[in-house]
Design an enzyme around this catalytic site. Structure first.
Site, PDB file in Angstrom:
ATOM      1  N   ASP A 435      -3.928 -41.772  -4.491  1.00 28.38           N
ATOM      2  CA  ASP A 435      -2.858 -40.886  -4.937  1.00 28.38           C
ATOM      3  C   ASP A 435      -1.602 -41.285  -4.160  1.00 28.38           C
ATOM      4  OD1 ASP A 435      -1.592 -38.587  -6.114  1.00 28.38           O
ATOM      5  OD2 ASP A 435      -1.799 -37.613  -4.161  1.00 28.38           O
ATOM      6  N   GLU A 468      14.037 -23.158  -7.837  1.00 29.80           N
ATOM      7  CA  GLU A 468      12.857 -23.705  -7.148  1.00 29.80           C
ATOM      8  C   GLU A 468      12.425 -22.848  -5.955  1.00 29.80           C
ATOM      9  OE1 GLU A 468      11.012 -26.123  -8.018  1.00 29.80           O
ATOM     10  OE2 GLU A 468      12.136 -27.718  -9.020  1.00 29.80           O
ATOM     11  N   SER A 471       8.811 -22.198  -5.763  1.00 26.47           N
ATOM     12  CA  SER A 471       7.944 -23.332  -6.065  1.00 26.47           C
ATOM     13  C   SER A 471       7.236 -23.826  -4.806  1.00 26.47           C
ATOM     14  CB  SER A 471       8.768 -24.467  -6.675  1.00 26.47           C
ATOM     15  OG  SER A 471       7.978 -25.626  -6.828  1.00 26.47           O
ATOM     16  N   ALA A 506      12.905 -21.273 -14.837  1.00 26.69           N
ATOM     17  CA  ALA A 506      13.199 -20.011 -14.152  1.00 26.69           C
ATOM     18  C   ALA A 506      14.385 -19.337 -14.828  1.00 26.69           C
ATOM     19  CB  ALA A 506      13.490 -20.264 -12.679  1.00 26.69           C
ATOM     20  N   GLY A 516      12.977 -30.749 -14.260  1.00 24.43           N
ATOM     21  CA  GLY A 516      11.790 -31.569 -14.435  1.00 24.43           C
ATOM     22  C   GLY A 516      12.100 -32.921 -15.016  1.00 24.43           C
TER      23      GLY A 516
END
Length: 748
Positions: A435, A468, A471, A506, A516
């Site tokens: 990853d 954010e 988040s 949001a 995004g």
């Protein structure tokens, strides 16, 4: 660290760990396993001869702990619960060792006079005793041998009970061999039959076997020294502040929220967060890292590590079984109690071994007495030697002793193998899938570029950071940190929604903000100008991740975020490639950014734009090519992929090492430890194969010799006493071969 009470792993499914006394060989462990598995409600049972532990999963609606204990006891073994307190468990082990030592000493003291009285018969009259001594010699030997058998009666109780239940073990072979010699000698001694007495054979056999058990227990005890050392790290007391008073209390009385004082040179009692002061802390006993780590207010500290220089106070956050040390001990214990796939062969053989040996011994007796026409004493010697020389113990100990030391050595080097299968399998995989974020890179993203479209730069970062604010994604946190660094006051979103693989949405006041990638904008039907694509490509070619910020109808800016690779990543990947491993990077990032990061790390193959839930499918695709796959991730979003891989390696994050997915945990958070883990895996499997070879070789050679195959050729007949000594040595030699692993050190 053990479990005094069962642990719940699902609504009705319970897990219980029980310490078993009286086990001597692989057959013992297998018989207990079989007995437990036959019980209604038992879902699985794993009994390990190396650490004398049974790990049982059961349905509490159908069966309870008492029934499990009764079943084990009914098979002739003792039961003690795993103790929560290491000292109590240590005392229990020491008591067991004392009992074995005492039995060995008493057996030897009783055997010596029996041997002395038997010398005239053994040496065919070369030694003579007074007539009065010889007249009562048989009776004295009978009573001494009977006393010896009584002292070691547990062997005979378990042995004959195993025969009665059609589940014979090593004790059954000993009981039959020694018992046959004893009964025959008693019949001759009381003049019910003509012949020679074998009391010295029965006594020496039993003494050698008990001595072997004692030496084996000592050797086995050394295999678990890693656990003992870990248990010994924890301090006994803590200094806490309660009601403005400074109190010294046992560590077991510390509660979450306590303010704990630590002075220079002291061990930190439990896990926590520093609230006052700072210091350098030696964490080598947990992480293997020799350089002390400087800690200040707000940073976490780990229980059992050593405070070097300063004095500080910290707030206890994790106590008892929740501390990092306790989790590591539990992980290592579970790994040491698990079975490696290679052990299936030994278990299969051991499952039929004892029955086969009894049949072979009877056939050999019948052949020499009825067909070859040898004397009853000759055939009896063959029978006893064959029963005694056979040793399923060596086969049973071959794998678990190596696993115990291998996992212990891993823990010493900051590598936690969570099961024996991972230890065995790791070095066999040739494809390693990494990853990106938090594994190859630091996972500490920072905002590098703020490109507004139609609004001020400060307003763009304010809207983005406010959206954010809730988040947990590392990119979102980077944007929030950037806004706070600029002292921008954030707004609170009315609605917040994370969209995995795409970004977030949001609502701030009456405005909907989306942050995004391009697919997210397409889902929101937001138009994307050509120059936006070009600017994104430019930043991504530099290895930066770019997020688009939009309102209800239009794009209002781009934010570039960079995540640098860890300092050890490049060297670790280069070493893996040198050793022939295929390295691949997988990420949710776009291909340009991914390739830039991969190129810097030295990885050629990249799988980009993969949603978290699809990583497991990529692992499956690689496995479909016939390659075993190792997946390396941070254990947060990678759980499915870690579980799907042949071995999942988790980069240690925080102190919650025990709840991470995967089969291996790298506590030091360094990719270089993958190389060390593979090296240890290869070394441990080599030792297991050596142990199994010698165990099978010993039995395949020893049993035919005991049956008399050499007698027609050379006249050699194996003495039962020598057979007993050889049997004891075979088990000890396997354990000693495993103990050589204690000197293992990583090459680098």
């Amino acid at each position: 660290m053990g479990q005094l009470v069962p642990s719940r792993i699902s609504r009705d499914k319970m897990k219980r760990s029980i310490r078993i006394t009286g086990m001597d060989c692989a057959s013992c462990a297998l018989n207990i396993e079989k007995g437990l598995k036959k019980m209604d409600g038992v879902l699985s049972a794993n009994v390990n001869i190396a650490n004398n532990m049974a790990n049982i999963e059961y349905d509490e609606k159908k069966i309870g702990p008492q029934e499990l204990n009764k079943k084990i006891i009914s098979l002739g073994y003792g039961v003690t619960e795993r103790e929560e307190e290491p000292d109590k468990e240590k005392m229990a082990r020491e008591q067991e060792m004392r009992d074995l030592k005492n039995r060995t000493v008493y057996s030897l003291l009783l055997t010596l006079p029996v041997l002395f009285l038997a010398l005239p018969e053994m040496l065919s009259g070369a030694v003579e005793y007074p007539e009065q001594v010889m007249r009562h010699s048989g009776v004295i030997q009978f009573f001494l041998t009977t006393w010896l058998i009584y002292i070691n009666r547990e062997i005979f109780v378990r042995g004959f009970r195993g025969l009665a239940l059609r589940m014979p073990g090593m004790d059954s072979l000993v009981a039959l061999g020694v018992g046959t010699a004893y009964v025959y000698s008693a019949i001759v001694g009381f003049e019910l039959l003509d012949g020679g007495m074998y009391y010295e054979t029965a006594s020496l056999l039993l003494t050698f076997i008990v001595l072997g058990k004692y030496l084996e227990a000592i050797a086995k005890g050394k295999t678990s020294e890693a656990i003992k050392r870990l248990m010994g790290l924890q301090p006994k007391t803590a200094v806490v502040f309660r009601n403005d008073r400074e109190l010294v209390i046992p560590i077991s009385e510390v509660v979450v929220g306590d303010i704990v004082q630590v002075k220079p040179g002291e061990k930190i009692p439990v896990d926590g967060i520093i609230v006052h002061g700072e210091s350098s802390i030696d964490e080598s006993m947990i992480t293997g890292e020799s350089i002390p780590v400087h800690k200040r207010r707000g940073m976490s500290v780990i229980g059992a590590t050593i405070n070097k220089t300063g004095s500080f106070k910290f707030k206890a956050t994790k106590i008892g079984s929740k501390t990092m040390l306790a989790q590591i001990i539990k992980l290592v214990e579970d790994a040491q109690g698990s079975k490696a796939p290679i052990q299936k062969l030994a278990d299969m053989v051991a499952g039929y071994f004892v029955q086969g040996v009894i049949i072979l011994a009877l056939l050999a007796f019948a052949y020499w007495y009825f067909i070859a026409g040898q004397s009853f004493a000759f055939a009896l010697t063959i029978l006893v030697s064959t029963l005694i020389i056979a040793c399923p113990c060596a086969m049973g100990l071959a794998t678990p002793t190596a696993v115990m030391i291998g996992t212990g050595k891993g823990a010493e080097n900051g590598i936690l193998f969570k099961d024996a299968e991972s230890l065995e399998t790791l070095h066999e995989a040739k494809t390693i899938l990494f990853d990106k974020t938090g594994t190859i890179t630091k996972g500490e993203a920072i905002v590098t570029d703020i490109i507004p479209v139609g609004i001020e730069k400060r307003e763009l970062i304010c809207l983005a950071a406010s959206a954010e604010k809730n988040s947990e994604h590392h990119l979102g946190q980077a944007i929030v940190k950037s806004a706070k660094a600029q002292k921008i006051e954030l707004k609170t979103p009315n609605i917040f929604k994370a969209i995995p693989g795409y970004g977030i949405a949001a609502k701030i006041e009456k405005q909907v903000i989306m942050i995004g990638n391009i697919p997210l904008m397409k889902r929101g039907k937001i138009a994307i100008d050509k120059w936006i694509i070009e600017k994104m490509n430019e930043l991504e070619n530099l290895g930066k991740t770019v997020v688009i910020v939009s309102t209800d109808t239009k794009i209002i800016g781009l934010i570039g975020i960079a995540d640098t690779i860890k300092e050890h990543s490049k060297g670790a990947i280069a070493e893996l490639k040198e050793n022939g491993y295929n390295t691949i990077m997988i990420t949710g990032d776009n291909e340009r950014t991914a390739k830039a990061i991969a190129s810097e790390a030295g990885i050629e193959t990249v799988i980009a734009h993969v949603l978290p839930q699809d990583k497991a499918n990529e692992v499956k695709k690689l496995q479909a090519t016939g390659s075993k796959v190792v997946f390396v991730g941070d254990g947060i979003n990678d759980a499915p992929a870690l579980a799907q891989a042949d071995v999942g390696i988790v980069i240690g994050s925080g102190t919650d090492v025990a709840i991470e997915s995967g089969g291996v945990v790298l506590v030091k958070n360094k990719l270089q430890d993958i190389v060390v883990a593979i090296e240890l895996s290869r070394y441990a499997l080599g030792k297991i194969k050596q142990n199994l070879f010698w165990a099978f070789f010993y039995n395949s050679v020893g049993i035919p010799i005991a049956m008399g195959v050499l007698y027609p050729i050379s006249g050699f007949l194996l003495n039962p006493v020598i057979a007993g000594a050889a049997m004891a040595f075979s088990s000890i030699s396997v354990v000693l071969n495993s103990l050589i692993m204690k000197s293992w050190k990583p090459k680098n």
